[in-house]
Design an enzyme around this catalytic site. Structure first.
Site, mmCIF file in Angstrom:
data_model
loop_
_atom_site.group_PDB
_atom_site.id
_atom_site.type_symbol
_atom_site.label_atom_id
_atom_site.label_comp_id
_atom_site.label_asym_id
_atom_site.label_seq_id
_atom_site.Cartn_x
_atom_site.Cartn_y
_atom_site.Cartn_z
ATOM 1 N N GLU A 1 12.630 54.518 65.039
ATOM 2 C CA GLU A 1 13.243 53.862 66.195
ATOM 3 C C GLU A 1 13.347 54.830 67.368
ATOM 4 O OE1 GLU A 1 17.435 52.848 66.080
ATOM 5 O OE2 GLU A 1 17.699 54.069 64.277
ATOM 6 N N ASP B 1 12.646 49.220 67.172
ATOM 7 C CA ASP B 1 13.083 49.521 65.813
ATOM 8 C C ASP B 1 12.073 48.915 64.840
ATOM 9 O OD1 ASP B 1 14.529 50.317 63.636
ATOM 10 O OD2 ASP B 1 16.228 48.983 63.978
#
Length: 368
Positions: free
Chosen positions: A110, A15
């Site tokens: 992500e 992420d």
């Protein structure tokens, strides 16, 4: 219930840290160290992303710009540059491909990676995660956080554990205890209203949830009960799916004060249109069907939808059709506590989101 060894995978959830805002700060040195919001600064503008300096003041994505400015008077607004973000995202995915071919992007910033059998023969998921984060930093000048675990559910939770620029590893034997220690609000898919409902039922943590049997969960949460039952025990059997298909993109807002007048509803819908279009643009979604959802103060929920003969290709088209759907429920008989728009029946996109147990992807609720 224990996790069977045969089902244990090596999963990494990567992420990027405050992705849009970080790209802006990287490309414009004058923004570094300052509270930055990517989005429109107008009365009806919405924050698409916020730097960590801005988050310290409570500024969050999907927050109305006027609220963000009030919370952080020194906030600097920057217009989104989606082509720049997409270019960086492509570079990051190229880095992923050096280590595995099994990658499931959730958005530009992500993705899940299955490195059970990694291409470089490194053997250690932790070492792979470190190598990926180092490559991202060296080649893009940005930082990423990563969660390493044996399934997708826990890997995603872990990536958020030590943000920003952090790494968190949860081993199979640690999974149930880790989940038990978390507030249920951290569970993917549990929004503010669901968390409120759980609290009223005496469920505040993963440990509380694990005390409930599947029948109880099914009674209170319907088909979602099975997912909660397994998640509370650290179990998630879903594979990383590099061919996942997004079915819809949506945005909805839950209001503390019900909306009643036509003017209030139209202003609220314009904010949702901005959020929805941001998400459509970043995910490259294309579709012809728009769905309006409204929930009244008595919790009765209605939907109105329309399919057009062309792709809804810009914000103006989304807004125009959204307001036509809103016309169909005017005048409202009682206050509206939730309003939402969804572009469904997507026909083309370059990124794929996580598949939820319900078979579609729902974005976080927004509360004002």
């Amino acid at each position: 219930m224990e996790v069977e060894a045969a089902l244990i995978r090596k999963i990494i959830h990567v992420d990027m840290d405050a992705f849009y805002a970080s790209v802006e700060q990287r490309d414009n040195p004058e923004l570094r160290g300052k509270p930055v919001a990517v989005g429109g600064s107008s009365k009806r503008g919405v924050v698409a992303a916020a730097s960590y300096e801005a988050r310290a003041f409570g500024v969050r994505s999907a927050m109305p710009s006027v609220t963000a400015q009030r919370q952080c008077p020194d906030l600097v607004f920057v217009k989104p540059r989606f082509e720049a973000y997409k270019a960086v995202s492509r570079h990051i995915r190229e880095i992923f491909s050096r280590f595995t071919d099994i990658v499931q992007p959730l958005s530009l910033d992500e993705a899940y990676l299955d490195v059970t059998q990694d291409k470089q023969g490194i053997g250690s998921a932790v070492k792979i995660a470190k190598a990926i984060r180092t490559a991202i930093r060296d080649e893009t000048g940005l930082t990423a956080s990563a969660g390493v675990s044996y399934n997708k559910f826990i890997a995603k939770l872990a990536s958020d554990q030590n943000k920003p620029d952090g790494l968190c590893v949860i081993l199979p034997e640690q999974g149930p205890e880790f989940v038990a220690s978390l507030p249920v609000r951290r569970f993917h898919g549990v929004g503010p209203r669901t968390a409120e409902k759980m609290a009223k039922l005496g469920v505040n943590t993963g440990a509380d949830l694990a005390q409930k049997d599947e029948a109880w969960l099914a009674h209170h949460f319907g088909s979602w009960g099975g997912y909660l039952f397994q998640a509370a025990r650290g179990i998630d059997l879903r594979p990383v799916n590099s061919n996942a298909v997004r079915k819809s993109i949506g945005a909805e807002s839950t209001y503390f004060n019900d909306k009643r007048s036509e003017a209030e509803l139209r202003d609220a819908l314009d904010v949702i249109v901005d959020i929805l279009w941001d998400r459509i643009d970043r995910h490259c979604g294309q579709g012809r069907t728009l769905v309006l959802k409204a929930r009244y103060s008595d919790f009765r929920t209605i939907t109105r939808s329309r399919t057009v003969g062309h792709i809804l290709a810009d914000r103006a088209a989304i807004a125009q059709l959204g307001h036509r759907l809103l016309d169909q429920i005017q005048p409202v008989e009682m206050g509206v506590r939730l309003l939402g728009l969804t572009l469904s029946g997507l026909i083309d996109q370059t990124t794929s989101p996580e598949s939820t147990p319900q078979g579609h992807f729902t974005f976080d609720h927004i509360e004002d």
